[in-house]
Design a protein around this motif. Structure first.
Motif, PDB file in Angstrom:
ATOM      1  N   ALA A  97       3.645  51.704  32.019  1.00  0.00           N
ATOM      2  CA  ALA A  97       3.841  50.341  32.509  1.00  0.00           C
ATOM      3  C   ALA A  97       4.081  49.428  31.312  1.00  0.00           C
ATOM      4  N   ALA A  98       4.484  48.197  31.597  1.00  0.00           N
ATOM      5  CA  ALA A  98       4.723  47.224  30.532  1.00  0.00           C
ATOM      6  C   ALA A  98       4.524  45.819  31.092  1.00  0.00           C
ATOM      7  N   GLY A  99       4.206  44.911  30.188  1.00  0.00           N
ATOM      8  CA  GLY A  99       4.000  43.536  30.592  1.00  0.00           C
ATOM      9  C   GLY A  99       4.044  42.593  29.406  1.00  0.00           C
ATOM     10  N   CYS A 100       3.773  41.337  29.695  1.00  0.00           N
ATOM     11  CA  CYS A 100       3.807  40.307  28.654  1.00  0.00           C
ATOM     12  C   CYS A 100       2.619  39.368  28.794  1.00  0.00           C
ATOM     13  N   VAL A 101       2.221  38.820  27.672  1.00  0.00           N
ATOM     14  CA  VAL A 101       1.346  37.661  27.685  1.00  0.00           C
ATOM     15  C   VAL A 101       2.314  36.484  27.616  1.00  0.00           C
ATOM     16  N   LEU A 102       2.533  35.897  28.788  1.00  0.00           N
ATOM     17  CA  LEU A 102       3.531  34.841  28.940  1.00  0.00           C
ATOM     18  C   LEU A 102       2.910  33.504  28.556  1.00  0.00           C
ATOM     19  N   TRP A 103       3.618  32.755  27.697  1.00  0.00           N
ATOM     20  CA  TRP A 103       3.080  31.480  27.237  1.00  0.00           C
ATOM     21  C   TRP A 103       4.166  30.413  27.255  1.00  0.00           C
ATOM     22  N   ARG A 104       3.695  29.166  27.199  1.00  0.00           N
ATOM     23  CA  ARG A 104       4.585  28.007  27.104  1.00  0.00           C
ATOM     24  C   ARG A 104       3.799  26.871  26.456  1.00  0.00           C
ATOM     25  N   ARG A 105       4.512  25.829  26.140  1.00  0.00           N
ATOM     26  CA  ARG A 105       3.898  24.578  25.704  1.00  0.00           C
ATOM     27  C   ARG A 105       3.759  23.703  26.944  1.00  0.00           C
ATOM     28  N   SER A 106       2.583  23.135  27.153  1.00  0.00           N
ATOM     29  CA  SER A 106       2.320  22.319  28.332  1.00  0.00           C
ATOM     30  C   SER A 106       3.308  21.165  28.418  1.00  0.00           C
ATOM     31  N   PRO A 107       3.871  20.939  29.607  1.00  0.00           N
ATOM     32  CA  PRO A 107       4.762  19.792  29.771  1.00  0.00           C
ATOM     33  C   PRO A 107       4.018  18.464  29.684  1.00  0.00           C
ATOM     34  N   THR A 139      -1.136  47.966  22.744  1.00  0.00           N
ATOM     35  CA  THR A 139      -0.931  48.769  23.946  1.00  0.00           C
ATOM     36  C   THR A 139      -2.285  49.069  24.570  1.00  0.00           C
ATOM     37  N   ALA A 140      -2.365  48.924  25.886  1.00  0.00           N
ATOM     38  CA  ALA A 140      -3.608  49.221  26.609  1.00  0.00           C
ATOM     39  C   ALA A 140      -3.554  50.657  27.132  1.00  0.00           C
ATOM     40  N   HIS A 141      -4.667  51.358  26.995  1.00  0.00           N
ATOM     41  CA  HIS A 141      -4.812  52.718  27.508  1.00  0.00           C
ATOM     42  C   HIS A 141      -6.058  52.740  28.379  1.00  0.00           C
ATOM     43  N   GLN A 165      -0.745  53.878  30.385  1.00  0.00           N
ATOM     44  CA  GLN A 165      -0.401  53.219  29.131  1.00  0.00           C
ATOM     45  C   GLN A 165       0.442  51.996  29.456  1.00  0.00           C
ATOM     46  N   VAL A 166      -0.016  50.832  28.990  1.00  0.00           N
ATOM     47  CA  VAL A 166       0.717  49.582  29.234  1.00  0.00           C
ATOM     48  C   VAL A 166       1.094  48.960  27.896  1.00  0.00           C
ATOM     49  N   ASP A 167       2.399  48.880  27.637  1.00  0.00           N
ATOM     50  CA  ASP A 167       2.903  48.229  26.429  1.00  0.00           C
ATOM     51  C   ASP A 167       3.063  46.742  26.717  1.00  0.00           C
ATOM     52  N   TYR A 168       2.636  45.905  25.765  1.00  0.00           N
ATOM     53  CA  TYR A 168       2.680  44.444  25.947  1.00  0.00           C
ATOM     54  C   TYR A 168       3.443  43.765  24.825  1.00  0.00           C
ATOM     55  N   TRP A 169       4.023  42.613  25.174  1.00  0.00           N
ATOM     56  CA  TRP A 169       4.674  41.734  24.202  1.00  0.00           C
ATOM     57  C   TRP A 169       4.234  40.301  24.446  1.00  0.00           C
ATOM     58  N   ALA A 170       4.243  39.513  23.395  1.00  0.00           N
ATOM     59  CA  ALA A 170       4.158  38.058  23.549  1.00  0.00           C
ATOM     60  C   ALA A 170       5.525  37.641  24.088  1.00  0.00           C
TER      61      ALA A 170
END
Length: 138
Positions: free
Chosen positions: A9-19, A74-76, A85-90
């Motif tokens: 699996a794969a995912g992201c830590v999704l971020w933004r700057r508050s409006p 990566t989370a195991h 196994q989950v690979d993550y990206w910012a």
């Protein structure tokens, strides 16, 4: 056990700057099936590259596009009696709009400290710290 036995699996830590105030916010998703709060992620399709899958899952679960950044740890763990196994990206959120669906019924944009407390799994909390480090905010 072979490589085929591992759930990928794969995912992201999704971020933004508050409006509102420009401060960092992290997107968490609520999955009604598990009644938990997590980062957007999901199983890879056959032959799918992990980063491609991570960005697809972000868009499917949150409605937002994303620009990938640094890889995160990566989370195991075990899921349904099988290793996962989950690979993550910012990933920085771009344009988008959330629409509830059967997998994700709510999202929240939260400051990092609040996000850490809202996340259900401790392993997901560690990813908040990894994001802050990747963004040089620690």
């Amino acid at each position: 056990m072979t490589e085929d036995d591992i759930i990928r699996a794969a995912g992201c830590v999704l971020w933004r700057r508050s409006p509102v105030d420009g401060e960092l916010e992290i997107c968490l998703v609520h999955r009604p099936k598990y009644d938990d709060w997590s980062h957007p992620k999901g199983k890879l399709k056959r032959g799918e590259v992990p980063l491609t899958g991570a960005l697809r899952e972000v868009e499917e679960e949150t409605g937002y596009g994303a620009v990938p950044g640094a890889p995160l740890p990566t989370a195991h763990y075990e899921a349904g009696g099988r290793p996962k196994q989950v690979d993550y990206w910012a990933a920085e959120a771009t344009e988008g709009f959330f629409t509830p669906n059967h997998e994700v019924d709510r999202i929240l944009w939260l400051p990092p400290i609040t996000a850490r407390h809202r996340l259900t799994q401790p392993r997901d909390r560690d990813l908040v710290d990894a994001l802050l480090s990747a963004l040089n905010l620690t």
